[in-house]
Design an enzyme around this catalytic site. Structure first.
Site, PDB file in Angstrom:
ATOM      1  N   HIS A  64       0.277   7.281  -0.558  1.00 11.47           N
ATOM      2  CA  HIS A  64       1.138   7.782   0.523  1.00 11.47           C
ATOM      3  C   HIS A  64       1.472   9.267   0.363  1.00 11.47           C
ATOM      4  CE1 HIS A  64       1.371   3.665   1.406  1.00 11.47           C
ATOM      5  NE2 HIS A  64       2.503   3.361   0.834  1.00 11.47           N
ATOM      6  N   ASP A 107      -4.457   3.106   4.745  1.00 13.53           N
ATOM      7  CA  ASP A 107      -3.160   3.367   4.138  1.00 13.53           C
ATOM      8  C   ASP A 107      -2.205   3.319   5.327  1.00 13.53           C
ATOM      9  OD1 ASP A 107      -0.802   4.385   3.221  1.00 13.53           O
ATOM     10  OD2 ASP A 107      -1.714   5.945   1.995  1.00 13.53           O
ATOM     11  N   HIS A 108      -1.392   2.253   5.407  1.00 14.40           N
ATOM     12  CA  HIS A 108      -0.631   2.045   6.637  1.00 14.40           C
ATOM     13  C   HIS A 108       0.325   3.201   6.929  1.00 14.40           C
ATOM     14  CE1 HIS A 108       2.181   0.367   3.646  1.00 14.40           C
ATOM     15  NE2 HIS A 108       3.096   0.852   4.460  1.00 14.40           N
ATOM     16  N   LYS A 131      -5.301  -0.539   0.587  1.00 16.93           N
ATOM     17  CA  LYS A 131      -5.015  -0.050  -0.764  1.00 16.93           C
ATOM     18  C   LYS A 131      -4.509  -1.215  -1.625  1.00 16.93           C
ATOM     19  CE  LYS A 131      -0.167   1.398  -0.695  1.00 16.93           C
ATOM     20  NZ  LYS A 131       0.416   0.786  -1.875  1.00 16.93           N
ATOM     21  N   GLU A 142      13.187   4.701  -1.688  1.00 14.82           N
ATOM     22  CA  GLU A 142      13.385   3.312  -1.263  1.00 14.82           C
ATOM     23  C   GLU A 142      14.684   2.797  -1.873  1.00 14.82           C
ATOM     24  OE1 GLU A 142       9.720   0.768  -1.317  1.00 14.82           O
ATOM     25  OE2 GLU A 142       9.022   2.430  -2.534  1.00 14.82           O
ATOM     26  N   ASP A 151       1.583   3.116  -6.904  1.00 14.82           N
ATOM     27  CA  ASP A 151       2.001   2.435  -5.683  1.00 14.82           C
ATOM     28  C   ASP A 151       2.287   3.419  -4.548  1.00 14.82           C
ATOM     29  OD1 ASP A 151       2.609   0.095  -4.261  1.00 14.82           O
ATOM     30  OD2 ASP A 151       4.755   0.371  -4.582  1.00 14.82           O
ATOM     31  N   ARG A 171     -10.381 -19.758   1.548  1.00 13.28           N
ATOM     32  CA  ARG A 171     -10.699 -20.943   0.736  1.00 13.28           C
ATOM     33  C   ARG A 171      -9.981 -22.179   1.277  1.00 13.28           C
ATOM     34  NH1 ARG A 171      -9.524 -17.429  -3.755  1.00 13.28           N
ATOM     35  NH2 ARG A 171     -11.444 -16.581  -4.625  1.00 13.28           N
TER      36      ARG A 171
END
Lengths: 507, 313
Positions: free
Chosen positions: A258, A195-196, A166, A234, A253, A64
């Site tokens: 994952h 999905d990295h 995702k 994490e 998440d 945009r």
């Protein structure tokens, strides 16, 4: 001249080992956004630097924001520190289409640019659309592309592919709704769901470890394995993503995507070939074998928790409810632990424990197979007091590698046996520069290799498994436990394993 | 050799992470040229962390006196927070033992790993037992081309070796950017038909690599040797002139200066049509060595290029 009429390029023979993109127009929707600047353009630069891109690849940005070609090129040069000459060369051909995604004229203008590029820049009618936009736009953009006649290659032998990231829906129903929208515009074979996690070398190495060796597969089953643990830990909190995280939570998440992907690769049967279809078929079969948690057992088999203030890495950190854009009475989970069962010949009776959380003591992802104890230990208890069951740990990040834990004799007169670990560090053996996950997946999408992308039925199966847990979280039938930041989650998580006589591995 | 093996064990015992070692290769370097031997060691020092293992450098002194002098070093490299170890054994040998190098090397190998023999200057003899025991031989057409007899002697010798062994030529690896760029220039639909209308080829490079490039073009494009012009210069360059339907295209790939850049361009009827740039890797020898160690397999395109280069006379 049609591509199939072209004489083969005799100079390219022997250079195919280095994978290279075909000529194509890479159209990035959300070209002025964060994902494009942080991930996509830097990954493209690395691909250009190692000359993995066709000279006839042109990037077309769509967004945009009011920009022209020159401003988009300037942005592309700015987001890459120390750009290579190859990047500067590539950026010089970048094009930009400004417009609203709901306005059909945006797509008409895009169509004109693509036709011009086919003519003048040799993009050969190949298109790769990358949707770096908010998920809510996936369906509308796909529809608009189809309406403008851009969801099909304009010529025989060409391709049109759509890459999306995702999340693929918020639950089973919305995932199916999204699929319905996408399938209304593109065929499944044209869709590349990223999905990295799957782009990470060590996730792929699970396949190599299992199926390129003879020593692991014979013990990779219920006869030898006591249980499986998957941990995605994490140390970071939600940072500036509080607003997003409030609508997601750890289950959506991390677990739905994952964790399920890693589980699919860990539990699957050997594929007939390493072709995308065979691997994805086996992953889906494995996911289908995971028993859907029954509503009446969810409370017992699932732990849901949220972090309070605490200390991580020597720093005081606030609790989740004090984070930016987080409700002070939020019930969003930042930690999930689950006990799953797999109903098939290979894994029946072998529990799979899964945990993921934020603000845990350190960041790591691993899959651990703990083996059964020997049926009879010949050594005196005093000589084997600390002997742990054997374990094979596949470390996915950050220190990628494999650890095999087993018992060995302690040197000396006595016959004492102690647990030792043999450590294989992936990076120490192969100091090749591993492509980053985006680099790998972007090139895969360009060359049309869908192996590391998620198929519609995989998404469906993953949601099927977590759906009852989502519902239980929503109706509060799983109480929200609390844990201090910098710990390994709430005591309930330890109790989940302790009741089976097990514990989270200090692997 | 037991003393050398003992020294390696002692060094290992002193290292911090005794229980863990990752090794992927035994690299045996054989050279009678001390300068070449030193060059290879420098390259290995830059590379050790990428292909950890054991390097055995054999420096041959062709005197009558039988002797073996050995030094052993353990190197530690920090890479991405990991500590990586690799070992270097330098053996200076003279006298009759030069003809029995395999007897020196065998006891010092990490037995579970592949053996790669690197001949940085002179090429091994046909019946060299050390070469025969290696899984792959590393050679360098450029260094071989600098020896007596130049490329005219080196190319037939390389052809002979390639018939019996897996050989990986570092010059061929270093030429990859030129090959990639030239192949790329012919990729567009508009320019592809020119591959069948090549009229002349000019190759300039060191003696050896120039022959490889020319041989490659002769083999791949079906160009007769009469259409090839070879010149010896420091930096490699290729110029291919081709015609198609009355149009004349000149495809050029050259490294114009000492800067680590290769420039590729196509001129169509005298007008610039396409221009590309590629960056060459730093430390060319270490880079080509790393590439070679990552792909220890037969390369039919290289073998055909070598055969074709025989026709250059």
């Amino acid at each position: 001249m049609a591509p199939e009429d072209l004489a083969p390029n005799p100079l390219a023979e022997g250079l195919e080992g280095e994978r290279r993109s075909p000529p194509l127009a890479l159209v990035i929707f959300g070209a002025s956004g964060d994902l494009t600047s942080r991930k996509i353009l830097p990954a493209l630069e690395r691909l250009a630097r190692r000359r993995a891109l066709s000279p006839n690849l042109v990037v077309v940005g769509v967004a945009r924001s009011d920009m022209d070609d020159a401003q988009f090129r300037e942005l592309a040069l700015k987001v890459v520190p120390d750009p290579s000459p190859a990047w500067e060369d590539l950026v010089a051909s970048f094009r930009y289409v400004a417009g609203d995604y709901t306005d059909p004229t945006t797509f008409d203008r895009l169509g004109q640019v693509l036709a011009d590029l086919d003519q003048g820049a040799g993009t050969a009618g190949n298109r790769l659309y990358y949707l770096a936009t908010v998920p809510g736009l996936f369906g509308p953009v796909a529809r608009s592309l189809a309406r403008a006649g851009l969801s099909r290659a304009p010529r025989e032998g060409g391709f049109a592919r759509l890459v999306i990231e995702k999340p693929f829906g918020r639950d089973l129903a919305s995932a199916r709704e999204l699929d319905g929208e996408l399938h209304g515009a593109f065929e499944e074979r044209q869709l590349y769901r990223i999905d990295h996690y799957l782009g990470k070398e060590t996730v792929q190495n699970v396949l190599a470890l299992r199926f390129a060796n003879t020593i692991f597969e014979p013990v990779w089953n219920r006869r030898y394995v006591d249980h499986v643990q998957v941990t995605v830990a994490e140390s970071l909190g939600v940072g500036h993503r509080g607003g997003f995280y409030e609508t997601a939570g750890a289950l959506r998440d991390i677990v739905q995507n994952h964790v399920m992907q890693v589980l699919g690769l860990t539990l699957m049967e050997p594929p007939a070939t390493v072709e995308a279809k065979d691997i994805r078929d086996e992953k889906v079969k494995a996911l289908r074998s995971i028993v859907i948690p029954a509503p009446e057992t969810v409370a017992a088999d699932v732990v849901r928790a949220q972090y309070d203030a605490g200390w991580v890495d020597g720093e005081y950190v606030v609790g989740y409810r004090e984070e930016e854009d987080v409700s002070p009475d939020s019930t969003t989970e930042t930690f999930v632990a689950m006990r799953l069962e797999v109903d098939n010949w290979r894994w029946a009776g072998v529990p799979v424990y899964v945990r993921t959380g934020k603000r845990l003591p350190k960041r790591f992802t691993e899959v651990a197979l703990q083996f059964q104890r020997v049926p009879h230990l010949s050594f005196a208890t005093s000589q084997s007091r600390d002997l742990l069951p054997d374990a094979l740990v596949v470390r996915i990040q950050p220190d990628e590698g494999i650890t095999l834990r087993f018992g060995a004799k302690v040197p000396g007169q006595a016959f004492a046996v102690r647990t030792v670990s043999m450590d294989f560090s992936y990076g120490a053996a192969f100091m090749e520069e591993s492509p980053d996950a985006y680099e790998r997946l972007l090139l895969d999408a360009m060359v049309g290799d869908p192996t590391l992308f998620i198929r519609s039925d995989e998404v469906d199966q993953s949601w099927r498994i977590v759906e009852p847990v989502l519902r239980a979280f929503e109706d509060d039938s799983v109480p929200l436990a609390r844990y201090e930041a910098g710990t390994w989650g709430p005591p309930e998580s330890d109790r989940l394993l302790a009741r089976d006589g097990r514990r989270w591995g200090a692997f | 050799m037991a003393e050398v093996a003992g020294a390696l064990d002692r060094l290992r015992r002193e290292e911090e992470r005794l229980a863990t070692r990752t090794s992927v290769v035994n690299l045996v370097v054989v050279s009678s040229d001390p300068e070449a031997a030193e060059r290879t060691r420098c390259a290995m020092r830059r590379l050790g962390h990428r292909h950890p293992g054991r390097t055995l450098a054999l420096v041959l002194q062709h005197d009558q006196h039988d002797h073996i002098d050995a030094s052993v070093e353990l190197h530690q490299v920090q890479a991405d927070g990991r500590t990586i170890w690799w070992e270097e054994v330098v053996l200076s040998v003279g006298g009759r033992v030069c003809r029995h190098l395999d007897s020196l090397v065998s006891p010092l190998l990490l037995h579970e790993l592949p053996v790669v023999a690197w001949y940085p200057s002179e090429l091994p003899a046909r019946d060299d037992p050390l070469a025969a025991s290696a899984q792959a031989l590393l050679v360098d057409a450029r260094w071989a081309g600098e020896q007596e007899g130049g490329a005219h002697r080196a190319i037939p010798a390389l052809v002979g070796l390639s018939r019996r062994r897996v050989i990986v030529d570092l010059s061929w690896k270093r030429l990859m950017p030129w090959r990639h760029l030239l192949a790329e220039l012919f990729e567009p639909e508009l320019l592809r038909p020119f591959v069948e209308g090549v009229r002349s080829v000019e190759v300039t490079a060191h003696d050896g690599p120039a022959h490889l490039l020319a041989g490659w073009l002769m083999d791949r494009l079906g160009v007769p040797s009469a259409a090839i012009t070879l010149r010896v210069t420091r930096h490699a360059a290729v110029r291919v002139v081709a015609e198609y339907r009355g149009q004349r295209a000149t495809f050029t790939v050259a490294r114009p200066t000492d800067a680590r850049l290769v420039l590729a361009r196509v001129d169509l009827d005298g007008t610039l049509h396409t221009r590309r740039l590629a960056t060459l890797p730093e430390h060319g020898l270490s880079w080509s060595l790393a590439e070679a160690l990552s792909h220890l397999e037969r390369d039919p395109v290289y073998e055909h290029a070598l055969h074709a280069a025989l026709g250059l006379g």
